[in-house]
Motif scaffolding. Sequence first.
Motif, PDB file in Angstrom:
ATOM      1  N   VAL A  33      -4.968  40.649  35.652  1.00  0.00           N
ATOM      2  CA  VAL A  33      -6.222  40.470  34.907  1.00  0.00           C
ATOM      3  C   VAL A  33      -7.129  39.467  35.609  1.00  0.00           C
ATOM      4  O   VAL A  33      -8.331  39.714  35.801  1.00  0.00           O
ATOM      5  CB  VAL A  33      -5.915  40.021  33.458  1.00  0.00           C
ATOM      6  N   PHE A  34      -6.583  38.333  36.011  1.00  0.00           N
ATOM      7  CA  PHE A  34      -7.419  37.323  36.675  1.00  0.00           C
ATOM      8  C   PHE A  34      -7.857  37.770  38.068  1.00  0.00           C
ATOM      9  O   PHE A  34      -8.959  37.434  38.504  1.00  0.00           O
ATOM     10  CB  PHE A  34      -6.662  35.993  36.753  1.00  0.00           C
ATOM     11  N   LEU A  35      -7.009  38.524  38.771  1.00  0.00           N
ATOM     12  CA  LEU A  35      -7.415  39.029  40.088  1.00  0.00           C
ATOM     13  C   LEU A  35      -8.589  40.005  39.977  1.00  0.00           C
ATOM     14  O   LEU A  35      -9.380  40.145  40.914  1.00  0.00           O
ATOM     15  CB  LEU A  35      -6.226  39.717  40.766  1.00  0.00           C
ATOM     16  N   VAL A  36      -8.692  40.685  38.851  1.00  0.00           N
ATOM     17  CA  VAL A  36      -9.838  41.579  38.617  1.00  0.00           C
ATOM     18  C   VAL A  36     -11.056  40.784  38.158  1.00  0.00           C
ATOM     19  O   VAL A  36     -12.189  41.022  38.603  1.00  0.00           O
ATOM     20  CB  VAL A  36      -9.463  42.662  37.578  1.00  0.00           C
ATOM     21  N   LEU A  37     -10.849  39.813  37.266  1.00  0.00           N
ATOM     22  CA  LEU A  37     -11.974  39.083  36.677  1.00  0.00           C
ATOM     23  C   LEU A  37     -12.665  38.157  37.676  1.00  0.00           C
ATOM     24  O   LEU A  37     -13.888  37.989  37.620  1.00  0.00           O
ATOM     25  CB  LEU A  37     -11.495  38.266  35.475  1.00  0.00           C
ATOM     26  N   ILE A  38     -11.908  37.547  38.573  1.00  0.00           N
ATOM     27  CA  ILE A  38     -12.507  36.562  39.493  1.00  0.00           C
ATOM     28  C   ILE A  38     -13.582  37.192  40.369  1.00  0.00           C
ATOM     29  O   ILE A  38     -14.726  36.709  40.405  1.00  0.00           O
ATOM     30  CB  ILE A  38     -11.412  35.876  40.334  1.00  0.00           C
ATOM     31  N   PRO A  39     -13.301  38.283  41.129  1.00  0.00           N
ATOM     32  CA  PRO A  39     -14.382  38.856  41.950  1.00  0.00           C
ATOM     33  C   PRO A  39     -15.549  39.403  41.125  1.00  0.00           C
ATOM     34  O   PRO A  39     -16.707  39.307  41.533  1.00  0.00           O
ATOM     35  CB  PRO A  39     -13.681  39.972  42.744  1.00  0.00           C
ATOM     36  N   LEU A  40     -15.246  39.981  39.946  1.00  0.00           N
ATOM     37  CA  LEU A  40     -16.330  40.474  39.097  1.00  0.00           C
ATOM     38  C   LEU A  40     -17.232  39.333  38.652  1.00  0.00           C
ATOM     39  O   LEU A  40     -18.469  39.436  38.697  1.00  0.00           O
ATOM     40  CB  LEU A  40     -15.748  41.180  37.872  1.00  0.00           C
ATOM     41  N   VAL A  49     -25.187  35.753  34.801  1.00  0.00           N
ATOM     42  CA  VAL A  49     -24.063  35.937  33.884  1.00  0.00           C
ATOM     43  C   VAL A  49     -22.827  35.227  34.415  1.00  0.00           C
ATOM     44  O   VAL A  49     -22.047  34.624  33.665  1.00  0.00           O
ATOM     45  CB  VAL A  49     -23.777  37.440  33.678  1.00  0.00           C
ATOM     46  N   GLY A  50     -22.662  35.266  35.728  1.00  0.00           N
ATOM     47  CA  GLY A  50     -21.486  34.647  36.332  1.00  0.00           C
ATOM     48  C   GLY A  50     -21.440  33.146  36.167  1.00  0.00           C
ATOM     49  O   GLY A  50     -20.368  32.540  36.257  1.00  0.00           O
ATOM     50  N   LEU A  51     -22.602  32.518  35.941  1.00  0.00           N
ATOM     51  CA  LEU A  51     -22.606  31.069  35.722  1.00  0.00           C
ATOM     52  C   LEU A  51     -21.902  30.693  34.429  1.00  0.00           C
ATOM     53  O   LEU A  51     -21.435  29.557  34.264  1.00  0.00           O
ATOM     54  CB  LEU A  51     -24.047  30.550  35.699  1.00  0.00           C
ATOM     55  N   VAL A  52     -21.845  31.636  33.509  1.00  0.00           N
ATOM     56  CA  VAL A  52     -21.147  31.400  32.245  1.00  0.00           C
ATOM     57  C   VAL A  52     -19.693  31.856  32.337  1.00  0.00           C
ATOM     58  O   VAL A  52     -18.775  31.170  31.862  1.00  0.00           O
ATOM     59  CB  VAL A  52     -21.858  32.135  31.089  1.00  0.00           C
ATOM     60  N   THR A  53     -19.479  33.027  32.971  1.00  0.00           N
ATOM     61  CA  THR A  53     -18.127  33.598  32.992  1.00  0.00           C
ATOM     62  C   THR A  53     -17.219  32.931  34.027  1.00  0.00           C
ATOM     63  O   THR A  53     -16.018  32.798  33.792  1.00  0.00           O
ATOM     64  CB  THR A  53     -18.200  35.103  33.268  1.00  0.00           C
ATOM     65  N   THR A  54     -17.798  32.515  35.163  1.00  0.00           N
ATOM     66  CA  THR A  54     -16.950  31.970  36.228  1.00  0.00           C
ATOM     67  C   THR A  54     -16.202  30.706  35.798  1.00  0.00           C
ATOM     68  O   THR A  54     -14.983  30.607  36.013  1.00  0.00           O
ATOM     69  CB  THR A  54     -17.783  31.690  37.492  1.00  0.00           C
ATOM     70  N   PRO A  55     -16.871  29.704  35.189  1.00  0.00           N
ATOM     71  CA  PRO A  55     -16.091  28.544  34.735  1.00  0.00           C
ATOM     72  C   PRO A  55     -15.002  28.922  33.732  1.00  0.00           C
ATOM     73  O   PRO A  55     -13.907  28.350  33.758  1.00  0.00           O
ATOM     74  CB  PRO A  55     -17.150  27.637  34.091  1.00  0.00           C
ATOM     75  N   ALA A  56     -15.306  29.886  32.852  1.00  0.00           N
ATOM     76  CA  ALA A  56     -14.298  30.289  31.866  1.00  0.00           C
ATOM     77  C   ALA A  56     -13.100  30.943  32.546  1.00  0.00           C
ATOM     78  O   ALA A  56     -11.942  30.650  32.212  1.00  0.00           O
ATOM     79  CB  ALA A  56     -14.922  31.248  30.850  1.00  0.00           C
ATOM     80  N   VAL A  57     -13.377  31.821  33.511  1.00  0.00           N
ATOM     81  CA  VAL A  57     -12.279  32.500  34.214  1.00  0.00           C
ATOM     82  C   VAL A  57     -11.461  31.494  35.026  1.00  0.00           C
ATOM     83  O   VAL A  57     -10.222  31.507  34.999  1.00  0.00           O
ATOM     84  CB  VAL A  57     -12.839  33.609  35.121  1.00  0.00           C
ATOM     85  N   LEU A  58     -12.142  30.612  35.760  1.00  0.00           N
ATOM     86  CA  LEU A  58     -11.419  29.622  36.567  1.00  0.00           C
ATOM     87  C   LEU A  58     -10.642  28.639  35.696  1.00  0.00           C
ATOM     88  O   LEU A  58      -9.565  28.177  36.087  1.00  0.00           O
ATOM     89  CB  LEU A  58     -12.404  28.872  37.472  1.00  0.00           C
ATOM     90  N   THR A  59     -11.188  28.327  34.526  1.00  0.00           N
ATOM     91  CA  THR A  59     -10.440  27.480  33.596  1.00  0.00           C
ATOM     92  C   THR A  59      -9.178  28.196  33.118  1.00  0.00           C
ATOM     93  O   THR A  59      -8.113  27.575  32.963  1.00  0.00           O
ATOM     94  CB  THR A  59     -11.314  27.104  32.394  1.00  0.00           C
ATOM     95  N   GLY A  60      -9.278  29.502  32.904  1.00  0.00           N
ATOM     96  CA  GLY A  60      -8.092  30.278  32.528  1.00  0.00           C
ATOM     97  C   GLY A  60      -7.047  30.293  33.635  1.00  0.00           C
ATOM     98  O   GLY A  60      -5.845  30.161  33.372  1.00  0.00           O
ATOM     99  N   VAL A  61      -7.503  30.453  34.885  1.00  0.00           N
ATOM    100  CA  VAL A  61      -6.576  30.418  36.023  1.00  0.00           C
ATOM    101  C   VAL A  61      -5.910  29.039  36.108  1.00  0.00           C
ATOM    102  O   VAL A  61      -4.705  28.921  36.348  1.00  0.00           O
ATOM    103  CB  VAL A  61      -7.320  30.741  37.328  1.00  0.00           C
ATOM    104  N   ARG A  62      -6.714  27.990  35.903  1.00  0.00           N
ATOM    105  CA  ARG A  62      -6.168  26.637  35.939  1.00  0.00           C
ATOM    106  C   ARG A  62      -5.126  26.439  34.845  1.00  0.00           C
ATOM    107  O   ARG A  62      -4.072  25.830  35.076  1.00  0.00           O
ATOM    108  CB  ARG A  62      -7.295  25.613  35.780  1.00  0.00           C
ATOM    109  N   ALA A  63      -5.411  26.966  33.649  1.00  0.00           N
ATOM    110  CA  ALA A  63      -4.453  26.844  32.552  1.00  0.00           C
ATOM    111  C   ALA A  63      -3.152  27.574  32.880  1.00  0.00           C
ATOM    112  O   ALA A  63      -2.050  27.073  32.598  1.00  0.00           O
ATOM    113  CB  ALA A  63      -5.058  27.387  31.256  1.00  0.00           C
TER     114      ALA A  63
END
Length: 419
Positions: A33-40, A49-63
């Motif tokens: 899931v994260f490997l798909v979400l990160i490049p998108l 849109v990525g300015l909002v989604t990228t921190p959320a996705v990277l925070t999920g990867v960090r978690a």
Amino acid sequence: MSSEDKSGRSREALLAAVRGLVLAVTVLPFGIVFLVLIPLSLAFIPLGVGLVTTPAVLTGVRALADVRRRLAGEWCGLRVRAAYRPIPRGTNPWTRTFTMLGDPQTWRDVRWLPVDVTAGFVTALLPAVLLFFPVEGLMLPFGLWRPYTHGGTYWYAFVPVTGEVSAIGAAVLALVLLGVARRYTPALLTVHFRLTRAVLGPADGELAERVRVLTETRRDAVDTSAAELRRIERDLHDGAQARLVAMGMDLGTIELLVERDPAQAKRLLAQARQNSAEALEELRDLVRGIHPPVLAERGLGDAVRALALRLPLPAEVTVELPGRADAPVESAAYFAVSEVLTNAAKHSGADRVWVDVHHAEGRLRITVTDNGRGGAAVGAGSGLAGVERRLGTFDGVLAVSSPVGGPTLVTMEIPCALS
């Protein structure tokens, strides 16, 4: 080997196999899931849109990476270090996104994902395969192989099973494999976490990265100290100093009235006495805010118990400290616990709090748990960001687990030795 040792080794092997199976089951879905979400998400940055989604996705990867680091320590005793760059409070999405993208630790987390869904999946699954594969072999003498062969050959590893004799031979092989699994299954699980540490942990630039992170936390500490000094100066000027000045003026007036108007002088004396009592109380509060007397006299454990007693909700405190840490470390830990308990009392909606303070493996570890509504996060305005900076001054870390609906678990660790 005694029966107790054999039983303990068997439990360790079974536990390692179950843990490896749990990891294998969770590695693939989360990793993919994260490997798909990160490049998108990165692709949508130019659109905003990525300015909002990228921190959320990277925070999920960090978690996800933080969970694996924690499991490495709890299950195999391996410490996987992390050195994330602090994100300034109240930053806009643009700054937050590119601060995270410019963090080397973020890219270590991202590089770890494909390794985790391939080699990580295999190394997590191996302990379970090694332990549970012999179970199949032990079932063969009972005719397990017959429904699958229709009279042909059933292969168990390299043993062809065509009848009862060969099934017994396969069971003997299974017993040998079971002995090997009982001995080496925990080590195989450790291999998985060593791989995790090799990819997630800082490599050649670890020292430089640690120095940079510590430099930033020291700068935050200096700014916090300067703000604290200004607060103390303001409190003294507006509080105790003003009362002492008023008391001095009252005493001067009393000096003039003591002969001519004793009644008025007596009233002014009573007022001066009241001002002196209030000034003393304010000074005590100020000193308590700088370094509580109970902390200096009784240590961190009793100081935390005193904090719990002042809470408006029931609190259970467990302390296991065989000695005392240095005064600056105790002070940082005390005020960090105070902030977390204050947050729990004000914002969590909890009706009970648990605090655990202990020292192990050269680290002071404090956990604060409440049964409130959850949703706490280290961010602007939460108060936890200040706690994180306070702990960072001593190379400490803060971890928060607070799903919506609760409970909230705040863990604080500071490396230190006890006297």
